[in-house]
Design a protein around this motif. Sequence first.
Motif, PDB file in Angstrom:
ATOM      1  N   LEU A  88      45.591  41.742  47.634  1.00  0.00           N
ATOM      2  CA  LEU A  88      45.001  40.474  47.970  1.00  0.00           C
ATOM      3  C   LEU A  88      43.518  40.420  47.846  1.00  0.00           C
ATOM      4  N   THR A  89      42.780  41.453  48.228  1.00  0.00           N
ATOM      5  CA  THR A  89      41.392  41.501  48.215  1.00  0.00           C
ATOM      6  C   THR A  89      40.809  41.387  46.928  1.00  0.00           C
ATOM      7  N   GLU A  90      41.728  42.485  45.914  1.00  0.00           N
ATOM      8  CA  GLU A  90      41.119  42.583  44.534  1.00  0.00           C
ATOM      9  C   GLU A  90      41.396  41.169  44.070  1.00  0.00           C
ATOM     10  N   ASP A  91      42.414  40.391  44.221  1.00  0.00           N
ATOM     11  CA  ASP A  91      42.696  39.030  43.546  1.00  0.00           C
ATOM     12  C   ASP A  91      41.634  38.027  44.154  1.00  0.00           C
ATOM     13  N   LEU A  92      41.235  38.117  45.391  1.00  0.00           N
ATOM     14  CA  LEU A  92      40.158  37.257  45.795  1.00  0.00           C
ATOM     15  C   LEU A  92      38.832  37.707  44.911  1.00  0.00           C
ATOM     16  N   SER A  93      38.564  38.946  45.081  1.00  0.00           N
ATOM     17  CA  SER A  93      37.399  39.389  44.210  1.00  0.00           C
ATOM     18  C   SER A  93      37.226  38.864  42.726  1.00  0.00           C
ATOM     19  N   TYR A  94      38.526  39.102  42.096  1.00  0.00           N
ATOM     20  CA  TYR A  94      38.460  38.664  40.790  1.00  0.00           C
ATOM     21  C   TYR A  94      38.355  37.082  40.706  1.00  0.00           C
ATOM     22  N   GLY A  95      38.786  36.355  41.380  1.00  0.00           N
ATOM     23  CA  GLY A  95      38.547  34.763  41.608  1.00  0.00           C
ATOM     24  C   GLY A  95      37.221  34.607  41.665  1.00  0.00           C
ATOM     25  N   MET A  96      36.409  35.302  42.621  1.00  0.00           N
ATOM     26  CA  MET A  96      34.932  35.176  42.680  1.00  0.00           C
ATOM     27  C   MET A  96      34.180  35.352  41.326  1.00  0.00           C
ATOM     28  N   ILE A  97      34.727  36.304  40.721  1.00  0.00           N
ATOM     29  CA  ILE A  97      34.134  36.911  39.168  1.00  0.00           C
ATOM     30  C   ILE A  97      34.342  35.573  38.156  1.00  0.00           C
ATOM     31  N   GLN A  98      35.792  35.153  38.381  1.00  0.00           N
ATOM     32  CA  GLN A  98      35.707  33.977  37.444  1.00  0.00           C
ATOM     33  C   GLN A  98      34.910  32.869  37.650  1.00  0.00           C
TER      34      GLN A  98
END
Length: 496
Positions: A88-98
């Motif tokens: 879940l943390t990885e997904d949130l981080s990727y959303g910020m990168i996007q």
Amino acid sequence: MSILTIFLIVLAIGAIGFYLGFTRSKKLAHGAAGKLHSLPVYHGSYVLSWTLVPSLLVLAAWLIVSPILIASQVRGDYPEGVLAQSSLTEDLSYGMIQSIGTGLRLLPDDEREGISDNTPIADVVPLLQRRGMPIASASRDWMLPLAIQRNALQDVSQWAMTVVVILLALAGAWWGYSRIAVRLRARNSVEAVIRVGLIVCSSIAVLTTLGIILSMLFETIDFFSRVPATNFFFGTVWEPRFAAAGSGGAEGQFGLIPLLAGTLYIGAVAMLFAVPVGLFAAIYMAEYADNRVRSIVKPLLEVLAGIPTIVYGFFALITVGPFLRDLSAQLSNLVAGNPYPFIQAQSVLTAGLVMGIMLIPFVSSLSDDIITSVPQSLRDGSLGLGATRSETIKRVILPAALPGIVSALLLTASRAIGETMIVVLAAGVAANLTLNPFDAMTTVTVKIVNQLTGDLEFTSPQTLVAFALGMTLFVITLCLNIFALYIVRKYREQYE
């Protein structure tokens, strides 16, 4: 180059290929000794098929696979501390990168050129926020290089996709054009492509239903791994909540019975109101009304089906509910001298009446079509034997149309069971278990909305219970539809 531009270029190549194939086949028809196997339009469609089908399939596959590969590449470059955390943390981080990458594309060239991998994220966030990008305050410096890398990978993928798709369209057009000959079975090939397309289109409904089932099934299984199925299906208290500290280990209760009872109760009241009105309206329009009256009444009834359900909810909240409450207060004052209303503004009766009004066009329109489809010979035979029009309707037409009418009523009941907005505004959200139609109750659909409203994570029972409720509702409506089909097939054979 945008996706729309690529698509238009491919269509242009296909149109040119169609024209060239069409003209070449016409020349062959004039100069050949034998007759063409297929018409020139099929030869042009043959070139068009070779142009569009392979290139558009590659385009669709590229659009699906490319984001997955880019995300995998970017995630692989995460810092070790992030990789050690939850998915879940990885997904949130990727959303910020996007978000950062999208914001960088909105910046002017001079501002974007001044940003590099070593630029602090604190210097970039104000620039992006001025462009309207909602950049999270939790963004870190290591996200900026990955956002730049992601944009670079997207640019490379976009140009590669453009080149490959356009070259493939040109190659397909050349291949189709080069194969045009007098005895080319172009019609068979084109019809095969069309047949496959029709099969794909007809499979969308099946695949959609399968996707809906699977999307609910796995979450439902997860819910029942946390909450016993007996507590859900046989529980009489609906109070989904986490166990709080100092509560003695008390857990939330997920009893389905109050919600199911409210769903069936409100649906039954709605059907009790909609079925007689809708059925009698259908009989009048089909058997008694002349063409002028029918052309006016039927469209007016069907207008009710086009009104949004939220408007019915407002009508129930502002008009019907207060009217029933005030009326009950007056009756109570006359009978017992007590002005206290015995009908609440939000009640089963209010929701049922308004939902019944909404269902009238479904019952009347479907029943009218079914009644008018009864063969005229049955009417003529009954009237010829001396029966009156009312006797003909009761003893001949309605029995002949009964299977279809029952099917229409069951489909209407499925529509009533799935209604949400009217219930929210007219019956409330209280999960009561009562037989009094003047009290408030709620339905399964309302609680699904409640459980999935707000910032949620699909890791808690009170969120996952929404999927269990949805699966239960799906099974109920599926059983109603299957029973309707069974009735139609069984009794249709009797009259055929």
